[in-house]
Design an enzyme around this catalytic site. Structure first.
Site, mmCIF file in Angstrom:
data_model
loop_
_atom_site.group_PDB
_atom_site.id
_atom_site.type_symbol
_atom_site.label_atom_id
_atom_site.label_comp_id
_atom_site.label_asym_id
_atom_site.label_seq_id
_atom_site.Cartn_x
_atom_site.Cartn_y
_atom_site.Cartn_z
ATOM 1 N N GLU A 158 0.959 -1.288 -0.126
ATOM 2 C CA GLU A 158 0.027 -0.171 0.035
ATOM 3 C C GLU A 158 0.759 1.344 0.190
ATOM 4 O O GLU A 158 0.462 2.222 -0.640
ATOM 5 C CB GLU A 158 -1.056 0.047 1.124
ATOM 6 C CG GLU A 158 -2.105 -1.005 0.968
ATOM 7 C CD GLU A 158 -1.883 -2.359 1.807
ATOM 8 O OE1 GLU A 158 -0.648 -2.539 1.733
ATOM 9 O OE2 GLU A 158 -2.756 -3.007 1.665
ATOM 10 N N PHE A 198 -11.203 -7.228 13.747
ATOM 11 C CA PHE A 198 -10.198 -7.601 12.958
ATOM 12 C C PHE A 198 -10.019 -6.569 11.745
ATOM 13 O O PHE A 198 -10.917 -5.951 11.244
ATOM 14 C CB PHE A 198 -10.599 -8.871 12.047
ATOM 15 C CG PHE A 198 -9.535 -9.401 11.361
ATOM 16 C CD1 PHE A 198 -8.044 -9.685 11.606
ATOM 17 C CD2 PHE A 198 -9.999 -9.337 9.973
ATOM 18 C CE1 PHE A 198 -7.462 -10.196 10.597
ATOM 19 C CE2 PHE A 198 -8.859 -9.780 8.933
ATOM 20 C CZ PHE A 198 -7.736 -10.074 9.442
ATOM 21 N N GLN A 199 -8.605 -6.315 11.738
ATOM 22 C CA GLN A 199 -8.144 -5.078 10.914
ATOM 23 C C GLN A 199 -8.785 -3.698 11.003
ATOM 24 O O GLN A 199 -9.097 -2.985 10.179
ATOM 25 C CB GLN A 199 -8.438 -5.782 9.190
ATOM 26 C CG GLN A 199 -7.471 -6.724 8.715
ATOM 27 C CD GLN A 199 -7.255 -6.987 7.489
ATOM 28 O OE1 GLN A 199 -8.065 -6.688 6.385
ATOM 29 N NE2 GLN A 199 -6.267 -7.615 7.075
ATOM 30 N N LYS A 222 -17.193 -0.535 5.837
ATOM 31 C CA LYS A 222 -17.737 -1.580 5.030
ATOM 32 C C LYS A 222 -19.274 -1.599 4.715
ATOM 33 O O LYS A 222 -19.915 -1.791 3.665
ATOM 34 C CB LYS A 222 -17.370 -3.119 5.589
ATOM 35 C CG LYS A 222 -17.477 -4.095 4.493
ATOM 36 C CD LYS A 222 -16.951 -5.444 4.524
ATOM 37 C CE LYS A 222 -17.199 -6.410 3.590
ATOM 38 N NZ LYS A 222 -16.423 -7.759 3.810
#
Lengths: 163, 546
Positions: free
Chosen positions: B50, B112-113, B162
């Protein structure tokens, strides 16, 4: 020199940390910082008490102006202004101290806003200096707790900070 | 029209005319990648890390008039992007970085993440946003593009959870943007001089008859081949540029910000009573480190054009006699020949490689660089005549910038000659991008000045740390030729000075190939002149002093 900077900013999540982050990232002092929404709920008014040389204060003003969430900035110290700070002090108030503390509170035009058999909670408003003097004037060992808001400021007369 | 947040995101990029998005997919951006897949207008470039996505978007932006766009996932996707964002921030490069975030209901749960993307990037973006509702995506992206390129440009991050990218909302792209809190006094462009501004600046310098120098970031802002150009200034600037800066009566600074690598010690710089006129788009850049006498806030092109009309209608002319004396003084400093070096028939001198690179490419290549000695030699010896040709991380000094930046430049300018000048240290910080170069057939020429040392670190250790070369020797280097070949490219090893020109010619003749040139250069060579950190511009170390 001590400066009191007033600003209007977007009442948005993260706006406060942008200002606070600017001060820590660039090594500027913050003596106090107060913030709350204005009559327009989309906007907050912040008062920052800081200190620094003229060059540093100039940079603080410029850097604050660069923040996208900051709408407008005024250095109140540039002209006539009024400052007020609110302090709540809880003191041990027993025996003879009860009367003495009440008298001091009256002299400083404060109010006792909560009473228990052993304590008073005193509300006092004024300049930073006045609040400091009150704390010096009473017996230090009686102080149980102090809460101060930091200064809020406003320009005198026609000095208005508005969008 | 009802669309999902992901559809809205892609529509917005299309509306902004985005040609390339540099990115890397992951869980939190799957809906956005799904929409990317369904259309062809916005092309996606899949990098291998990234950080490289952001550098590539940055290289794209620096070499064009456009905003660079990167797309990364949440958590490590964002943290990997941070170095790229900070690089763009310090050099005022307009970027929009879109990051995925965990679903809104998970935020704050150490999911998570999950990382606080807005919090972690706050000190290194011009502005950032967390979008909590799909109906806000279009207005936010409109603002993001506007903020990135207006006033003093910079990177803007838009964090999209998301669930928001999968939520339906009414879509229309706003025609205008209004941010009551943000009203740049002037509209600017990328923090590098535009072609139009260069022409005006050249005219101004001619009219004034004065010597002109460029900062590292400004190289190409004034043609290096011009008689009035005295070379780059600063820590590794020419003797005549630095002495001119220190001793002039009036300094006209155009978009420069007087940073520590440019003027050295502030007190020393201020110890002479010169007058300073400073033109800058950012009011906060004026009198930040150096107090100036006259300040003009505005876009350089506009201000210089106004200055020209004032000067042209004025009866006053520059004092010819005084200028003659000044040029005589400049000529004396110039005669120190501060960029001269002793070429060798045994060892490849890095300066010679850059000079030959300039010759072979006709001085007309886009040159990106990493950070260190090779960067300074490229800046000193590749004489840039045009703006936006010299692409380097000047402010943050990010090793690993050069190759991904070159990818962005090459995609923005297909068919153009793009060289990445690097070292064996820097190139390994993003070498995985050789894979991206293969996938997109980017015929970049990698000019590795391989001296087996972190050269600039070694140089400081030699000068200031008693020759104790602590951790600056690069042991166990890979065979770069084989490595390039493993990635599907061409590698050439060059060990003799007599082979330098031939190898460069061969490399640039291969129009369709990425060629990795591994030049084994003299490991003891240093960058001169040098104004040591904390010293004044006239307290310079010249090659002959040692």
């Amino acid at each position: 020199m001590r400066h009191i900077i007033s600003l209007l900013m977007e009442n948005e999540a993260g706006a406060l940390s942008r200002v606070a982050g600017l001060f820590s990232a660039r090594g500027y002092n913050i003596e106090s910082l107060t913030v709350a929404p204005t009559e327009d709920p989309t906007m907050s008014r912040m008062t920052i008490v800081t200190s620094g040389s003229d060059d540093v204060i100039e940079q603080i003003n410029k850097q604050l102006n660069k923040l996208v969430d900051v709408v407008t900035v005024m250095d109140l110290t540039d002209g006539d202004h009024i400052e007020r700070e609110l302090m709540l002090v809880k003191v041990r108030a027993t025996g003879n101290d009860r009367e003495e503390l009440k008298r001091m509170t009256d002299i400083f035009r404060g109010r006792v806003i909560d009473v228990s058999d052993k304590t008073y909670t005193i509300e006092l408003t004024g300049t930073e200096h006045k609040l400091d003097r009150f704390l010096q004037a009473i017996d230090h060992t009686l102080i149980l707790e102090t809460v101060r808001t930091g200064a809020s400021g406003i320009g005198r007369g026609d000095r208005i900070l508005k969008l | 029209m009802e669309l999902t947040g992901a559809e809205i995101t892609i529509r917005c990029l299309q509306e902004e005319g985005v040609e390339y998005v540099f990115g890397y997919p992951g869980g939190a951006v799957l809906f956005i990648y799904d929409e990317l897949f369904k259309q062809e207008q916005v092309k996606h470039v899949l990098v291998r890390h990234e950080q490289a996505a952001v550098h590539a978007a940055d290289g794209y932006a620096r070499s064009t008039d456009k905003v660079g766009v990167a797309l990364v996932t949440s958590g490590p996707g964002v943290t990997n992007a941070v170095t790229g964002i900070a690089t763009a921030y310090l050099d005022s490069i307009p970027l929009v970085v879109i990051s995925g975030q965990v679903p809104t209901s998970y935020i704050g749960e150490d999911a998570f993440q999950e990382v606080d993307a807005v919090g972690i990037t706050r000190p290194c973006v011009k502005h950032n946003f967390l979008v909590k509702d799909a109906k806000d995506i279009a207005a936010t992206l409109k603002k993001a593009f506007y903020l990135a390129k207006s006033g003093r440009p910079g990177p803007v991050l838009v964090d999209i959870p998301k669930d928001v990218s999968n939520q339906k909302a009414e879509y229309s792209y706003p025609a205008t943007v209004s941010i009551r809190s943000y009203n740049p006094q002037v509209q600017g462009d990328i923090g590098q001089i535009k072609r139009a501004a260069q022409l005006q600046l050249t005219e101004l310098v001619r009219l004034l008859g004065a010597p002109c120098t460029n900062t590292l970031m400004g190289l190409g802002g004034f043609p290096a081949s011009d008689q009035q150009f005295v070379g780059m200034l600063g820590m590794h600037g020419t003797y005549e540029a630095n002495m001119g800066m220190q001793n002039c009566d009036v300094l006209l600074a155009v978009g420069a910000r007087f940073d520590d690598r440019v003027i050295g010690n502030v007190a020393h710089f201020n110890s002479v009573p010169r007058k300073i006129i400073h033109i800058d788009i950012d009011p906060a850049s004026i009198s930040k480190r150096v107090k100036v006498d006259v300040s003009i806030v505005g876009d350089v092109a506009n201000v210089v054009s106004d200055l020209l009309s004032v000067l042209n209608s004025s009866k006053q002319k520059p004092d010819a006699a005084a200028l003659k004396d000044w040029w005589k003084q400049i000529a004396e400093w110039r005669s120190a020949n501060s960029l001269s070096y002793k070429n060798s028939s045994e060892l490849i001198k890095p300066q010679y490689v850059i000079e030959t690179l300039h010759k072979i490419t006709g001085g007309d290549a886009f040159v990106t660089s990493d950070v260190g000695q090779h960067q300074m030699w490229a800046a000193q010896y590749y004489k840039f005549n045009q703006p936006r040709r010299w692409i380097n991380s000047g402010g943050l000094g990010t090793m690993g910038f050069g190759l991904p930046a070159a990818m962005g430049v090459q995609l923005a300018h297909p068919g153009a000659t793009v060289a990445c000048v690097t070292g064996e240290g820097s190139i390994q910080m993003n070498i995985q991008e050789l894979s991206t170069c293969k996938q997109y057939r980017l015929p970049i020429k990698v000019i590795a000045l391989n001296n087996r040392y972190l050269g600039m670190v070694r140089q400081w250790q030699e000068f200031f740390h008693g020759n104790r070369y602590s951790q600056s020797y690069m042991d166990a280097l890979p065979d770069f030729v084989k490595l390039a070949e493993a990635y599907g490219h061409v590698g050439i090893l060059v060990e003799k000075p007599s082979d330098v020109e031939g190898a460069l010619k061969e490399a640039f003749a291969r129009k369709d190939d990425l060629v990795f040139l591994d030049f084994r250069t003299d490991s003891t060579e240093n960058v001169y002149p040098m104004v040591p950190g904390g010293k004044g511009l006239s307290e310079v170390i010249l090659a002959e002093d040692l």
